[in-house]
Design a protein around this motif. Sequence first.
Motif, PDB file in Angstrom:
ATOM      1  N   GLU A  58      -6.834   2.394  -0.878  1.00 30.13           N
ATOM      2  CA  GLU A  58      -7.686   3.570  -1.076  1.00 30.13           C
ATOM      3  C   GLU A  58      -7.278   4.391  -2.289  1.00 30.13           C
ATOM      4  OE1 GLU A  58      -7.766   5.797   2.573  1.00 30.13           O
ATOM      5  OE2 GLU A  58      -8.590   4.115   3.706  1.00 30.13           O
ATOM      6  N   VAL A  59      -6.008   4.337  -2.666  1.00 28.19           N
ATOM      7  CA  VAL A  59      -5.513   5.172  -3.763  1.00 28.19           C
ATOM      8  C   VAL A  59      -4.836   4.363  -4.874  1.00 28.19           C
ATOM      9  CG1 VAL A  59      -5.222   7.216  -2.308  1.00 28.19           C
ATOM     10  CG2 VAL A  59      -3.319   5.603  -2.561  1.00 28.19           C
ATOM     11  N   ALA A  60      -4.918   3.052  -4.799  1.00 32.01           N
ATOM     12  CA  ALA A  60      -4.145   2.188  -5.693  1.00 32.01           C
ATOM     13  C   ALA A  60      -4.646   2.212  -7.136  1.00 32.01           C
ATOM     14  CB  ALA A  60      -4.193   0.753  -5.176  1.00 32.01           C
ATOM     15  N   SER A  61      -3.694   2.027  -8.050  1.00 28.09           N
ATOM     16  CA  SER A  61      -4.043   1.807  -9.448  1.00 28.09           C
ATOM     17  C   SER A  61      -4.529   0.362  -9.580  1.00 28.09           C
ATOM     18  CB  SER A  61      -2.817   2.016 -10.340  1.00 28.09           C
ATOM     19  OG  SER A  61      -1.857   0.998 -10.087  1.00 28.09           O
ATOM     20  N   GLU A  62      -5.026   0.013 -10.733  1.00 26.91           N
ATOM     21  CA  GLU A  62      -5.535  -1.347 -10.949  1.00 26.91           C
ATOM     22  C   GLU A  62      -4.435  -2.388 -10.730  1.00 26.91           C
ATOM     23  OE1 GLU A  62      -7.514  -3.898 -14.553  1.00 26.91           O
ATOM     24  OE2 GLU A  62      -7.984  -1.762 -14.412  1.00 26.91           O
ATOM     25  N   HIS A  63      -3.256  -2.132 -11.278  1.00 22.47           N
ATOM     26  CA  HIS A  63      -2.133  -3.061 -11.119  1.00 22.47           C
ATOM     27  C   HIS A  63      -1.716  -3.164  -9.649  1.00 22.47           C
ATOM     28  CE1 HIS A  63       1.535  -5.262 -11.897  1.00 22.47           C
ATOM     29  NE2 HIS A  63       2.210  -4.343 -11.217  1.00 22.47           N
ATOM     30  N   GLN A  64      -1.618  -2.026  -8.990  1.00 21.24           N
ATOM     31  CA  GLN A  64      -1.244  -2.023  -7.579  1.00 21.24           C
ATOM     32  C   GLN A  64      -2.290  -2.757  -6.748  1.00 21.24           C
ATOM     33  OE1 GLN A  64      -0.905   2.202  -7.023  1.00 21.24           O
ATOM     34  NE2 GLN A  64       1.337   2.146  -7.086  1.00 21.24           N
ATOM     35  N   ARG A  65      -3.553  -2.573  -7.079  1.00 18.17           N
ATOM     36  CA  ARG A  65      -4.635  -3.221  -6.336  1.00 18.17           C
ATOM     37  C   ARG A  65      -4.480  -4.748  -6.377  1.00 18.17           C
ATOM     38  NH1 ARG A  65      -9.047  -1.455  -4.196  1.00 18.17           N
ATOM     39  NH2 ARG A  65      -8.782   0.579  -5.147  1.00 18.17           N
ATOM     40  N   ALA A  66      -4.155  -5.279  -7.538  1.00 18.37           N
ATOM     41  CA  ALA A  66      -3.965  -6.729  -7.665  1.00 18.37           C
ATOM     42  C   ALA A  66      -2.822  -7.193  -6.760  1.00 18.37           C
ATOM     43  CB  ALA A  66      -3.690  -7.101  -9.120  1.00 18.37           C
ATOM     44  N   GLN A  67      -1.738  -6.448  -6.754  1.00 20.30           N
ATOM     45  CA  GLN A  67      -0.599  -6.816  -5.911  1.00 20.30           C
ATOM     46  C   GLN A  67      -0.949  -6.674  -4.432  1.00 20.30           C
ATOM     47  OE1 GLN A  67       2.317  -8.199  -7.002  1.00 20.30           O
ATOM     48  NE2 GLN A  67       2.701  -8.552  -4.839  1.00 20.30           N
ATOM     49  N   LEU A  68      -1.667  -5.634  -4.081  1.00 18.46           N
ATOM     50  CA  LEU A  68      -2.063  -5.419  -2.683  1.00 18.46           C
ATOM     51  C   LEU A  68      -2.993  -6.537  -2.202  1.00 18.46           C
ATOM     52  CD1 LEU A  68      -2.558  -1.577  -2.846  1.00 18.46           C
ATOM     53  CD2 LEU A  68      -0.824  -2.760  -1.490  1.00 18.46           C
ATOM     54  N   GLU A  69      -3.859  -7.001  -3.082  1.00 21.02           N
ATOM     55  CA  GLU A  69      -4.729  -8.116  -2.714  1.00 21.02           C
ATOM     56  C   GLU A  69      -3.909  -9.378  -2.481  1.00 21.02           C
ATOM     57  OE1 GLU A  69      -7.588  -8.046  -5.882  1.00 21.02           O
ATOM     58  OE2 GLU A  69      -8.680  -6.363  -4.982  1.00 21.02           O
ATOM     59  N   HIS A  70      -2.857  -9.544  -3.261  1.00 18.64           N
ATOM     60  CA  HIS A  70      -1.938 -10.667  -3.039  1.00 18.64           C
ATOM     61  C   HIS A  70      -1.245 -10.509  -1.680  1.00 18.64           C
ATOM     62  CE1 HIS A  70       0.939 -13.834  -3.857  1.00 18.64           C
ATOM     63  NE2 HIS A  70       1.901 -12.995  -3.527  1.00 18.64           N
ATOM     64  N   TYR A  71      -0.850  -9.301  -1.349  1.00 21.69           N
ATOM     65  CA  TYR A  71      -0.243  -9.044  -0.038  1.00 21.69           C
ATOM     66  C   TYR A  71      -1.207  -9.385   1.088  1.00 21.69           C
ATOM     67  CZ  TYR A  71       3.597  -6.468  -2.302  1.00 21.69           C
ATOM     68  OH  TYR A  71       4.668  -6.098  -3.057  1.00 21.69           O
ATOM     69  N   GLN A  72      -2.487  -9.084   0.895  1.00 15.88           N
ATOM     70  CA  GLN A  72      -3.482  -9.425   1.913  1.00 15.88           C
ATOM     71  C   GLN A  72      -3.510 -10.937   2.141  1.00 15.88           C
ATOM     72  OE1 GLN A  72      -6.941  -7.439   0.190  1.00 15.88           O
ATOM     73  NE2 GLN A  72      -7.053  -6.136   2.012  1.00 15.88           N
ATOM     74  N   GLN A  73      -3.417 -11.693   1.071  1.00 16.57           N
ATOM     75  CA  GLN A  73      -3.389 -13.152   1.192  1.00 16.57           C
ATOM     76  C   GLN A  73      -2.137 -13.609   1.943  1.00 16.57           C
ATOM     77  OE1 GLN A  73      -3.724 -14.468  -2.848  1.00 16.57           O
ATOM     78  NE2 GLN A  73      -5.911 -13.987  -2.981  1.00 16.57           N
ATOM     79  N   GLN A  74      -1.003 -12.989   1.639  1.00 21.01           N
ATOM     80  CA  GLN A  74       0.227 -13.322   2.349  1.00 21.01           C
ATOM     81  C   GLN A  74       0.087 -13.063   3.847  1.00 21.01           C
ATOM     82  OE1 GLN A  74       2.877 -11.138  -0.703  1.00 21.01           O
ATOM     83  NE2 GLN A  74       4.253 -12.448   0.457  1.00 21.01           N
ATOM     84  N   ILE A  75      -0.518 -11.942   4.185  1.00 19.21           N
ATOM     85  CA  ILE A  75      -0.697 -11.585   5.585  1.00 19.21           C
ATOM     86  C   ILE A  75      -1.603 -12.598   6.288  1.00 19.21           C
ATOM     87  CG2 ILE A  75      -1.719  -9.857   7.136  1.00 19.21           C
ATOM     88  CD1 ILE A  75       1.106  -9.163   6.095  1.00 19.21           C
ATOM     89  N   GLU A  76      -2.646 -13.039   5.613  1.00 15.86           N
ATOM     90  CA  GLU A  76      -3.522 -14.051   6.208  1.00 15.86           C
ATOM     91  C   GLU A  76      -2.755 -15.357   6.448  1.00 15.86           C
ATOM     92  OE1 GLU A  76      -6.511 -13.719   7.547  1.00 15.86           O
ATOM     93  OE2 GLU A  76      -6.186 -11.604   7.095  1.00 15.86           O
ATOM     94  N   GLN A  77      -1.864 -15.712   5.541  1.00 19.84           N
ATOM     95  CA  GLN A  77      -1.025 -16.892   5.729  1.00 19.84           C
ATOM     96  C   GLN A  77      -0.096 -16.720   6.925  1.00 19.84           C
ATOM     97  OE1 GLN A  77       0.869 -17.448   1.927  1.00 19.84           O
ATOM     98  NE2 GLN A  77      -0.900 -18.516   1.061  1.00 19.84           N
ATOM     99  N   LEU A  78       0.452 -15.520   7.071  1.00 23.33           N
ATOM    100  CA  LEU A  78       1.331 -15.252   8.207  1.00 23.33           C
ATOM    101  C   LEU A  78       0.552 -15.367   9.515  1.00 23.33           C
ATOM    102  CD1 LEU A  78       3.400 -12.210   6.903  1.00 23.33           C
ATOM    103  CD2 LEU A  78       4.173 -14.564   7.189  1.00 23.33           C
ATOM    104  N   ARG A  79      -0.663 -14.849   9.535  1.00 22.01           N
ATOM    105  CA  ARG A  79      -1.497 -14.948  10.733  1.00 22.01           C
ATOM    106  C   ARG A  79      -1.735 -16.401  11.110  1.00 22.01           C
ATOM    107  NH1 ARG A  79      -5.941 -10.172   9.830  1.00 22.01           N
ATOM    108  NH2 ARG A  79      -4.866  -8.631  11.103  1.00 22.01           N
ATOM    109  N   SER A  80      -1.940 -17.246  10.118  1.00 17.25           N
ATOM    110  CA  SER A  80      -2.197 -18.655  10.407  1.00 17.25           C
ATOM    111  C   SER A  80      -0.944 -19.368  10.915  1.00 17.25           C
ATOM    112  CB  SER A  80      -2.764 -19.360   9.170  1.00 17.25           C
ATOM    113  OG  SER A  80      -1.795 -19.479   8.178  1.00 17.25           O
ATOM    114  N   GLN A  81       0.222 -18.828  10.615  1.00 17.40           N
ATOM    115  CA  GLN A  81       1.479 -19.421  11.077  1.00 17.40           C
ATOM    116  C   GLN A  81       1.791 -19.074  12.534  1.00 17.40           C
ATOM    117  OE1 GLN A  81       4.690 -18.364   8.450  1.00 17.40           O
ATOM    118  NE2 GLN A  81       3.565 -19.022   6.645  1.00 17.40           N
ATOM    119  N   MET A  82       1.164 -18.014  13.031  1.00 11.56           N
ATOM    120  CA  MET A  82       1.499 -17.555  14.374  1.00 11.56           C
ATOM    121  C   MET A  82       0.764 -18.340  15.444  1.00 11.56           C
ATOM    122  SD  MET A  82       2.054 -13.456  14.123  1.00 11.56           S
ATOM    123  CE  MET A  82       0.370 -13.037  13.835  1.00 11.56           C
TER     124      MET A  82
END
Length: 82
Positions: A58-82
């Motif tokens: 909600e408040v991220a800069s452009e650079h932070q947004r890219a990293q946060l989107e990467h984190y979202q992908q990581q979280i989806e991978q973690l969900r698939s591992q559970m």
Amino acid sequence: MPYQKNKQQAFQAAQQAVVQAEQAVGNINSHAAEVGVHTKRAEQEVEEAVQQIQKALEVASEHQRAQLEHYQQQIEQLRSQM
């Protein structure tokens, strides 16, 4: 200046939540005797990470947004591992 500080704090909270979620998911397999407890904890940590990422986006800069989107992908991978 407070706005900039809030962006950084939100980003750091999301970053930390992802690390904790990764650790919790990793604990599921390493403690087979208590798999239920560790699975529940991992699910909670993953959900917390999702919430923190959403708040940070909600408040991220452009650079932070890219990293946060990467984190979202990581979280989806973690969900698939559970």
